[in-house]
Design a protein around this motif. Structure first.
Motif, mmCIF file in Angstrom:
data_model
loop_
_atom_site.group_PDB
_atom_site.id
_atom_site.type_symbol
_atom_site.label_atom_id
_atom_site.label_comp_id
_atom_site.label_asym_id
_atom_site.label_seq_id
_atom_site.Cartn_x
_atom_site.Cartn_y
_atom_site.Cartn_z
ATOM 1 N N LEU A 187 -15.030 -6.835 6.521
ATOM 2 C CA LEU A 187 -15.562 -5.607 5.873
ATOM 3 C C LEU A 187 -14.377 -4.970 4.958
ATOM 4 N N ALA A 188 -12.942 -5.203 5.716
ATOM 5 C CA ALA A 188 -11.932 -4.792 4.881
ATOM 6 C C ALA A 188 -11.639 -5.270 3.633
ATOM 7 N N ASP A 223 -14.773 5.776 6.820
ATOM 8 C CA ASP A 223 -14.970 4.335 6.787
ATOM 9 C C ASP A 223 -16.431 4.054 7.289
ATOM 10 N N LEU A 224 -16.786 2.975 7.020
ATOM 11 C CA LEU A 224 -18.012 2.453 7.576
ATOM 12 C C LEU A 224 -18.160 2.076 8.946
ATOM 13 N N CYS A 254 -19.438 6.971 7.105
ATOM 14 C CA CYS A 254 -20.305 7.088 6.118
ATOM 15 C C CYS A 254 -20.065 5.807 4.857
ATOM 16 N N ARG A 255 -21.067 5.671 4.242
ATOM 17 C CA ARG A 255 -20.869 4.690 3.010
ATOM 18 C C ARG A 255 -19.776 5.337 2.054
ATOM 19 N N TRP A 256 -18.641 4.734 1.890
ATOM 20 C CA TRP A 256 -17.511 5.229 0.905
ATOM 21 C C TRP A 256 -17.295 6.912 1.363
ATOM 22 N N GLY A 302 -12.442 4.646 3.110
ATOM 23 C CA GLY A 302 -12.045 3.485 3.632
ATOM 24 C C GLY A 302 -10.696 3.342 4.258
ATOM 25 N N THR A 303 -10.638 4.099 5.198
ATOM 26 C CA THR A 303 -9.274 4.721 5.888
ATOM 27 C C THR A 303 -8.627 3.369 6.813
ATOM 28 N N GLY A 304 -9.517 2.640 7.507
ATOM 29 C CA GLY A 304 -9.071 1.664 8.426
ATOM 30 C C GLY A 304 -8.224 2.379 9.488
ATOM 31 N N ASN A 320 -7.796 2.444 -0.674
ATOM 32 C CA ASN A 320 -7.488 0.784 -0.667
ATOM 33 C C ASN A 320 -8.535 0.304 -0.298
ATOM 34 N N THR A 323 0.954 -1.157 0.143
ATOM 35 C CA THR A 323 0.118 -0.035 0.000
ATOM 36 C C THR A 323 0.781 1.027 -0.012
ATOM 37 N N CYS A 346 -3.720 4.618 7.891
ATOM 38 C CA CYS A 346 -2.093 4.749 7.651
ATOM 39 C C CYS A 346 -2.091 5.702 6.208
HETATM 40 C C1 LIG Z 1 -8.529 -2.878 2.483
HETATM 41 S S1 LIG Z 1 -9.076 -1.729 3.997
HETATM 42 C C2 LIG Z 1 -7.963 -0.435 3.798
HETATM 43 C C3 LIG Z 1 -7.743 0.168 4.986
HETATM 44 C C4 LIG Z 1 -6.608 1.111 5.105
HETATM 45 N N1 LIG Z 1 -6.834 2.344 4.022
HETATM 46 C C5 LIG Z 1 -5.416 0.375 4.790
HETATM 47 O O1 LIG Z 1 -4.797 0.665 3.328
HETATM 48 O O2 LIG Z 1 -4.621 -0.279 5.461
HETATM 49 C C6 LIG Z 1 -10.607 -1.193 3.371
HETATM 50 C C7 LIG Z 1 -11.554 -0.454 4.516
HETATM 51 O O3 LIG Z 1 -12.700 0.140 3.940
HETATM 52 C C8 LIG Z 1 -13.617 -0.010 4.712
HETATM 53 N N2 LIG Z 1 -14.974 -0.091 4.110
HETATM 54 C C9 LIG Z 1 -15.483 -1.298 3.391
HETATM 55 N N3 LIG Z 1 -16.778 -0.975 3.103
HETATM 56 C C10 LIG Z 1 -16.777 0.477 3.090
HETATM 57 C C11 LIG Z 1 -18.030 1.289 2.790
HETATM 58 N N4 LIG Z 1 -18.890 0.998 2.169
HETATM 59 N N5 LIG Z 1 -17.678 2.549 3.028
HETATM 60 C C12 LIG Z 1 -16.686 3.004 3.870
HETATM 61 N N6 LIG Z 1 -15.669 2.081 4.124
HETATM 62 C C13 LIG Z 1 -15.733 1.138 3.812
HETATM 63 C C14 LIG Z 1 -13.256 -0.936 5.566
HETATM 64 O O4 LIG Z 1 -13.901 -0.829 6.988
HETATM 65 C C15 LIG Z 1 -11.745 -0.902 5.716
HETATM 66 O O5 LIG Z 1 -11.283 -0.240 6.855
#
Ligand SMILES: C[S@@+](CC[C@H](N)C(=O)[O-])C[C@H]1O[C@@H](n2cnc3c(N)ncnc32)[C@H](O)[C@@H]1O
Length: 287
Positions: free
Chosen positions: A210-211, A144-145, A171-173, A121-123, A187, A97, A126
């Motif tokens: 979810l991730a 992030d959701l 929120c959603r996306w 989707g910040t998780g 990511n 990443t 990072c």
């Molecule tokens: C692959 S992880 C990436 C996390 C971080 N950005 C990284 O690179 O390590 C994807 C992230 O998207 C979030 N996610 C999944 N579906 C989502 C949605 N519908 N809306 C917002 N975030 C979402 C997950 O909770 C997760 O934190």
């Protein structure tokens, strides 16, 4: 118990559990349980461990033998030279990443310029936190959701002293946000639902679904992002998304259909197309 005996026993247990580097991981777990660095351990292998330390070490070794990711046990993972707090609520940051950070950096000649960054989707945060440490004039929003993930991301922003330039939105996306953003990164979850079942136990059993779960073709999130990014991206802005293995062509097609221009698809060190750089096509100038 002598340190060297505890270490030998732990390394054996981890090897039997299928851990690829059992001795190195045993040392890290011993450091977490005892506070003794690898240098201390190597320097005095015959020192004795008190009962409480030996018991705490054994608990950590059992967790790892159960294939819990080392990062969750230690509570930390390094990303782009910074150490991030992690928990089972967030994906552990991956080295591949880091390419997204490099691509953004190359596109921004002045690291002090004021700009708005969006991380979808910040998780663990990072990506956004690293970019904010590098772009001192930037303000960023991470979405992030998962609310628990956003709490970890906010903690990481504070840990790296960029908390006053970061906002977090559940929120959603990015559907709660208005643009424009000069930089959008993401990511997204991109593993196909069927692949999830055969991933290594660390990921399959312990990381948040979810991730990871990108739907039947691994492309669900990219379809949503193709709708969400164009209205949020500044006319002169860039968007950089991570790609799953073999997804470059399909994601490029979705983004092109959404009116974005593909500037570059960049491979990682293994030669896998890993990141896509997008922008809005230049508008024709009126004479
Ligand atoms: C692959 S992880 C990436 C996390 C971080 N950005 C990284 O690179 O390590 C994807 C992230 O998207 C979030 N996610 C999944 N579906 C989502 C949605 N519908 N809306 C917002 N975030 C979402 C997950 O909770 C997760 O934190």
């Amino acid at each position: 118990m002598r340190l060297r005996d505890a270490l030998d026993h732990a390394a054996r247990r981890l090897r039997e559990a299928g851990i690829a580097e059992p001795r190195m991981e045993a040392r890290l777990l011993l450091e977490a349980a005892s506070g003794l660095s690898a240098v201390d351990q190597i320097g005095d292998p015959d020192r004795s461990l008190d009962e409480a330390t030996a018991a705490a070490f054994e608990v950590l070794v059992e967790r790892r033998a159960n294939r819990e990711p080392l990062a969750y046990i230690l509570g930390e993972k390094e990303f782009h030279g910074l150490v991030f707090t992690v928990s089972p609520e967030v994906l552990t940051p991956r080295p591949e990443t880091e390419i997204l950070v490099e691509l953004v950096r190359e596109c921004l000649p002045d690291p002090a310029a004021p700009l708005r960054i969006l991380d979808i989707g910040t998780g663990s945060g990072c990506l956004l936190v690293t970019l904010l440490t590098l772009c001192r004039g930037a303000y960023g929003i991470g979405t992030d959701l998962s609310f628990p993930a956003l709490r970890i991301a906010r903690h990481n922003a504070e840990r790296h002293e960029v908390g006053d330039r970061a906002g977090w939105v559940c929120c959603r996306w990015a559907d709660a946000l208005c643009g424009p953003f000069q930089v959008i990164v993401g990511n997204p979850p991109y593993v196909t639902t069927s692949e999830l079942a055969v991933l290594q136990p660390e990921i399959r059993r312990h990381e948040p679904r979810l991730a990871l779960d990108g739907g039947p073709e691994g492309l669900d999130a990219y379809r949503a992002l193709a709708r969400e990014i164009p209205p949020l991206l500044a006319e002169d802005g860039i968007a950089v998304l991570e790609l799953g293995r073999g997804q470059g062509g399909a994601v490029a097609g979705l983004m092109r259909e959404a009116g974005l221009e593909i500037v570059e698809i960049r491979p990682d060190l293994a030669g896998i197309a890993r990141a896509i750089l997008l922008r809005k096509p230049a508008q024709p100038t009126v004479a």
